[in-house]
Write a protein that holds these residues in place. Sequence first.
Motif, PDB file in Angstrom:
ATOM      1  N   ARG A 159      -3.728  -5.013  -4.238  1.00 31.20           N
ATOM      2  CA  ARG A 159      -2.635  -3.910  -4.611  1.00 31.20           C
ATOM      3  C   ARG A 159      -1.556  -4.191  -5.638  1.00 31.20           C
ATOM      4  O   ARG A 159      -1.200  -3.473  -6.540  1.00 31.20           O
ATOM      5  CB  ARG A 159      -2.029  -3.624  -3.234  1.00 31.20           C
ATOM      6  CG  ARG A 159      -1.308  -2.237  -3.302  1.00 31.20           C
ATOM      7  CD  ARG A 159      -2.370  -1.124  -3.506  1.00 31.20           C
ATOM      8  NE  ARG A 159      -3.265  -0.935  -2.240  1.00 31.20           N
ATOM      9  CZ  ARG A 159      -4.540  -1.017  -2.498  1.00 31.20           C
ATOM     10  NH1 ARG A 159      -5.339  -1.169  -3.849  1.00 31.20           N
ATOM     11  NH2 ARG A 159      -5.550  -0.843  -1.285  1.00 31.20           N
ATOM     12  N   VAL A 160      -0.971  -5.256  -5.561  1.00 30.42           N
ATOM     13  CA  VAL A 160       0.049  -5.633  -6.485  1.00 30.42           C
ATOM     14  C   VAL A 160      -0.365  -5.894  -7.739  1.00 30.42           C
ATOM     15  O   VAL A 160       0.346  -5.585  -8.966  1.00 30.42           O
ATOM     16  CB  VAL A 160       0.874  -6.831  -6.247  1.00 30.42           C
ATOM     17  CG1 VAL A 160       1.406  -6.851  -4.661  1.00 30.42           C
ATOM     18  CG2 VAL A 160       0.038  -8.155  -6.029  1.00 30.42           C
ATOM     19  N   GLU A 211     -12.005 -10.290  -8.313  1.00 31.26           N
ATOM     20  CA  GLU A 211     -11.550  -9.143  -9.275  1.00 31.26           C
ATOM     21  C   GLU A 211     -10.032  -8.991  -9.435  1.00 31.26           C
ATOM     22  O   GLU A 211      -9.633  -8.949 -10.613  1.00 31.26           O
ATOM     23  CB  GLU A 211     -11.730  -7.899  -8.559  1.00 31.26           C
ATOM     24  CG  GLU A 211     -11.572  -6.644  -9.450  1.00 31.26           C
ATOM     25  CD  GLU A 211     -11.816  -5.191  -9.013  1.00 31.26           C
ATOM     26  OE1 GLU A 211     -11.742  -4.188  -9.725  1.00 31.26           O
ATOM     27  OE2 GLU A 211     -12.395  -5.247  -7.712  1.00 31.26           O
ATOM     28  N   ALA A 212      -9.170  -9.262  -8.644  1.00 33.45           N
ATOM     29  CA  ALA A 212      -7.635  -9.711  -8.696  1.00 33.45           C
ATOM     30  C   ALA A 212      -7.533 -10.665  -9.849  1.00 33.45           C
ATOM     31  O   ALA A 212      -6.641 -10.377 -10.746  1.00 33.45           O
ATOM     32  CB  ALA A 212      -7.205  -9.632  -7.359  1.00 33.45           C
ATOM     33  N   THR A 222      11.332  -0.679  -6.130  1.00 37.76           N
ATOM     34  CA  THR A 222      12.414  -1.463  -5.641  1.00 37.76           C
ATOM     35  C   THR A 222      11.913  -2.020  -4.252  1.00 37.76           C
ATOM     36  O   THR A 222      11.991  -3.213  -3.974  1.00 37.76           O
ATOM     37  CB  THR A 222      13.857  -0.744  -5.737  1.00 37.76           C
ATOM     38  OG1 THR A 222      14.236  -0.237  -6.958  1.00 37.76           O
ATOM     39  CG2 THR A 222      14.692  -1.991  -5.138  1.00 37.76           C
ATOM     40  N   ASP A 223      11.276  -1.227  -3.605  1.00 35.83           N
ATOM     41  CA  ASP A 223      10.765  -1.548  -2.439  1.00 35.83           C
ATOM     42  C   ASP A 223       9.578  -2.411  -2.292  1.00 35.83           C
ATOM     43  O   ASP A 223       9.800  -3.675  -1.549  1.00 35.83           O
ATOM     44  CB  ASP A 223      10.499  -0.422  -1.553  1.00 35.83           C
ATOM     45  CG  ASP A 223      11.540   0.650  -0.918  1.00 35.83           C
ATOM     46  OD1 ASP A 223      12.761   0.206  -0.927  1.00 35.83           O
ATOM     47  OD2 ASP A 223      11.225   1.633  -0.812  1.00 35.83           O
ATOM     48  N   GLN A 224       8.823  -2.241  -3.208  1.00 40.02           N
ATOM     49  CA  GLN A 224       7.714  -3.387  -3.423  1.00 40.02           C
ATOM     50  C   GLN A 224       7.932  -4.644  -3.883  1.00 40.02           C
ATOM     51  O   GLN A 224       7.255  -5.672  -3.438  1.00 40.02           O
ATOM     52  CB  GLN A 224       6.582  -2.720  -4.386  1.00 40.02           C
ATOM     53  CG  GLN A 224       5.170  -3.474  -4.179  1.00 40.02           C
ATOM     54  CD  GLN A 224       4.222  -2.728  -5.344  1.00 40.02           C
ATOM     55  OE1 GLN A 224       3.645  -3.121  -6.114  1.00 40.02           O
ATOM     56  NE2 GLN A 224       3.794  -1.767  -4.834  1.00 40.02           N
ATOM     57  N   LEU A 225       9.462  -4.663  -4.617  1.00 37.25           N
ATOM     58  CA  LEU A 225       9.706  -6.033  -5.095  1.00 37.25           C
ATOM     59  C   LEU A 225       9.798  -7.010  -4.032  1.00 37.25           C
ATOM     60  O   LEU A 225       9.518  -8.120  -3.996  1.00 37.25           O
ATOM     61  CB  LEU A 225      11.011  -5.737  -5.900  1.00 37.25           C
ATOM     62  CG  LEU A 225      10.879  -5.383  -7.341  1.00 37.25           C
ATOM     63  CD1 LEU A 225      12.278  -5.092  -7.945  1.00 37.25           C
ATOM     64  CD2 LEU A 225      10.331  -6.408  -7.969  1.00 37.25           C
ATOM     65  N   THR A 226      10.130  -6.376  -2.674  1.00 35.82           N
ATOM     66  CA  THR A 226      10.467  -7.250  -1.825  1.00 35.82           C
ATOM     67  C   THR A 226       9.133  -8.099  -1.358  1.00 35.82           C
ATOM     68  O   THR A 226       9.300  -9.289  -0.580  1.00 35.82           O
ATOM     69  CB  THR A 226      10.917  -6.500  -0.551  1.00 35.82           C
ATOM     70  OG1 THR A 226       9.938  -5.674   0.064  1.00 35.82           O
ATOM     71  CG2 THR A 226      12.129  -5.935  -0.767  1.00 35.82           C
ATOM     72  N   ASP A 231       0.851  -1.479  -0.105  1.00 34.53           N
ATOM     73  CA  ASP A 231      -0.155  -0.025   0.072  1.00 34.53           C
ATOM     74  C   ASP A 231       0.902   1.337   0.114  1.00 34.53           C
ATOM     75  O   ASP A 231       0.658   2.164  -0.782  1.00 34.53           O
ATOM     76  CB  ASP A 231      -0.889   0.017   1.142  1.00 34.53           C
ATOM     77  CG  ASP A 231      -1.887  -1.054   0.792  1.00 34.53           C
ATOM     78  OD1 ASP A 231      -2.342  -1.232  -0.098  1.00 34.53           O
ATOM     79  OD2 ASP A 231      -2.560  -1.249   2.263  1.00 34.53           O
ATOM     80  N   ILE A 232       1.695   1.234   0.910  1.00 33.96           N
ATOM     81  CA  ILE A 232       2.685   2.408   1.066  1.00 33.96           C
ATOM     82  C   ILE A 232       3.430   2.738  -0.426  1.00 33.96           C
ATOM     83  O   ILE A 232       3.303   3.941  -0.830  1.00 33.96           O
ATOM     84  CB  ILE A 232       3.968   2.325   2.198  1.00 33.96           C
ATOM     85  CG1 ILE A 232       3.053   2.353   3.425  1.00 33.96           C
ATOM     86  CG2 ILE A 232       4.653   3.641   1.971  1.00 33.96           C
ATOM     87  CD1 ILE A 232       3.965   1.675   4.673  1.00 33.96           C
ATOM     88  N   THR A 233       4.037   1.713  -1.047  1.00 36.74           N
ATOM     89  CA  THR A 233       4.619   2.052  -2.026  1.00 36.74           C
ATOM     90  C   THR A 233       3.953   2.184  -3.300  1.00 36.74           C
ATOM     91  O   THR A 233       4.304   3.039  -4.189  1.00 36.74           O
ATOM     92  CB  THR A 233       5.504   0.393  -2.468  1.00 36.74           C
ATOM     93  OG1 THR A 233       4.875  -0.526  -2.356  1.00 36.74           O
ATOM     94  CG2 THR A 233       6.512   0.729  -1.387  1.00 36.74           C
TER      95      THR A 233
END
Length: 868
Positions: free
Chosen positions: A303-304, A367-368, A256-260, A231-233
């Motif tokens: 989110r992703v 939906e996802a 890059t952060d979200q990749l984790t 969510d934050i990224t």
Amino acid sequence: MEISRRRLLSAMSAMSVASATSATSVLSAAGLMAVVPAGPASAVAGAEGRARLVANTVAVFAGTAESNARPETAAKLAAMERTARANLKAMDDAREGELFAGLVLGTDEANLNTAYRRLYEIALATRAPGLPADLYGSTTVQRRALDGLAWLHERHYGDQSKGYYGNWFHWEIGISQHISKTLVLLADAVSAHRPALLPTYVASMDAYLRNGTDGDVDLDSRFHTGANLADITTNRILQGALLGEPGEARIRKALTDQLTVFATIDPYRLEHGVTDGHYADGSFIQHSSVAYTGSYGKGLLTRVVQTLKILDGTGFAHGEELVPTVYGWVRNGFAPLIFEGWMMEIVKGRAVSRPDSGYTDVATVVEAVVDLSSLASGPTATALKSYVKHVRTASRAPLDPARFVSPVSVVRYADILDDTAVPPADLNPAARSVAFNAMDRTVHRRPGYAFALARSSDRVSKYEYMNGENLMPWFQGDGAYYLYLSGQDQSRAYGVDHYTTVSPYGLAGVTAPVEQRRTVPELYGKPYYDNPGHPLGFTPSSESQNKYVYFPRGTNRFSGGAVLGAYGAAGMVQSSDVAYRDRALLPDDFVVHRAATATKSWFLFDDEIVVLAADVGDAAGRAVTTTVDARTAAPDDRISLTGALRDGRPWTGPGTADLHWLRYANTTEGTAVGYVFLDTPKVRVTLDEVTRSRRVVRTANPDAPVTRSVLGVTVDGTAGARPARLAYALVPNAGEAGLRAHRHGPLKVLANSRRLQAVTHTGLGLTAANAFTGGRHEAGGLRVHGPASVLVQRGGHRGGTVHGGTVRVAVSDPTMDRDTVTVLLRGRSLRGSAGDPQVRVDRVPGGTRIEVDTHHAYGRSFTVTLTE
């Protein structure tokens, strides 16, 4: 595709020192989404990419001219219009000091979040093609939304010394999410009328990211993990797209952060101490130790997938490498937990107390999956579309696409349903047993039913309570189980009304002391324990609050099980939680609870689930109850109860009796479940009509009465009595003749003690055992060097999948501590013909020795096939 966290972070480290070309190749070689590095050659592409990112985001949330012209989106657009007009009227009716009539601001951060959400909903209507001209494209309405943003910032958000009260989530994630999306939707209007609003808000949003570092993500923060990190990224990606060229660094850092979050958690090599995320066995953990696929997990999935959609064609990232990973989440993590369109209770944490049903949860997942199928290709795309059709076909509740976030998703969903080339197909095989040992959960599925079991340990929380939600959760991880029957409306059998009307001490599968506990608000006068001056520092979001109040873990090591094909075994030693263990360290007014004792196994066959319990009692001398089942139904459903006593006489009705079998049938729903008591003391059967308010399980629920018919099947223990043992079988969809036939087999209990529990099913040629302690344990021609969980299937059986002369064996270490587990099969020597490389087979005098390397296996099952 499984991506290890070490592999991902190694790729990121290489990327930080690599050239533009090599950075992309490093991540691609790792099987990860490549964040395209910045450079002079990408300056123009960056501007175009930012514009594309903004346009994609508007399309995701507001739809397009093409999608919104389709008749399938009419209900969605109508809902958008109603919401926007209601919010505008609330602005019109606002009095001095209000932005929306009746919404009090200044002390309640949830109300501030609501105010920002309403401005987003107004902005959304101005960008949704197909809405009336006084909304769509209306600069007047857009300016009202911008004025509202400015008003809120000036009075309630801009001064960080006055903000950040209440729940941190609203300040760091929820409010920023609404602001970021609103600014994207109104990007042109912001530039034309209030250009200072964008940098002002971005600076404030950074300032409120207090659990980060210098207003940015901190991967070492326990608040920046899993769904929260996604969510934050995503918020920061949107902000970066609006900031122009200076925002590109924000976009790339956020990506890059979200990749984790895509990395598979390796519990033996944790990076940044993070346990939140997806595990190799399909488990999903959030809040460090809570089984959470059905709440935070679906939030992460949503989110992703949305991020992959908004990045499509922008040049900032190549997301196609991630589709197989997310598909793996759906196939191995979500699909086993969805039964006939219902999300199982065992993975919802405190969300079990919310009025939204399991059908609503699954609509979010659908939906996802719909959107993921549009990003996939070939067999993966077909499998995802077929699963969407399957859920629609199998669900007892209609799925309302008007509740989807995106009108484009509504159209995609309609197209999938209309595509005759896509057959409905479950991602689960018809028979499936899944050991989610990383989150202490077990799911066993057959045509006609699904069985879901919630365990706990020193790795996984017993329950989650927080923010006045799930007020009476104490036993939800103590072997509570749920038997979902095919064809029934699960919202009448489970969901929030199940927890409202069933006693928290009487959940199915639970052994509980006879006592009355008080909820956290009753104990402390607020929804948390407050003692900031104590050395442990109890404040609302402190680590001590989490550890001892919100989601305490157990103290037992043995919790896990093995899977052999479509069969399973699970076991658990019940324990008190960490608060009881650490009671000498805690404040004097902190209330702790001592658990009853029990050692339990669940053996999962085709037609029966066999439950063994030993050492059932209480070291403190309290009376205990063990609940065989607790079933709820609508009060007007027709319920039939029949049974027979152990001496063969008919059972005459509710009360306590020495039962051989019992059958509960809901003739209105057309469902039934039977109980065969293999070796059990007298059983108490009750059938009551219970009325309670949903507010007993969640303070924010409406205070409206709910009435359910509640069946209780219970074994009572006497205070101070010697520990007891129980053995019984749940028989889904049972008929009376089949229950009577169990007097002659096929189930036989081989051992039932706190050291060893084992059964054999003669019809399946299957022996299953849990050895709970060290040393050698013997049962049914099987010697197990414990602790271990073992299944052995010999010869052919009625399913026809195992042939004569063949023996299959599965072994796991439920303690997750052992390096090797050894099993001896007595009888003729056999040789290994196929199996996992971690299994070694030796012929020894008197039988066959199987040695399994379980080092760092984290509860995984290892199998081998033996032949003469």
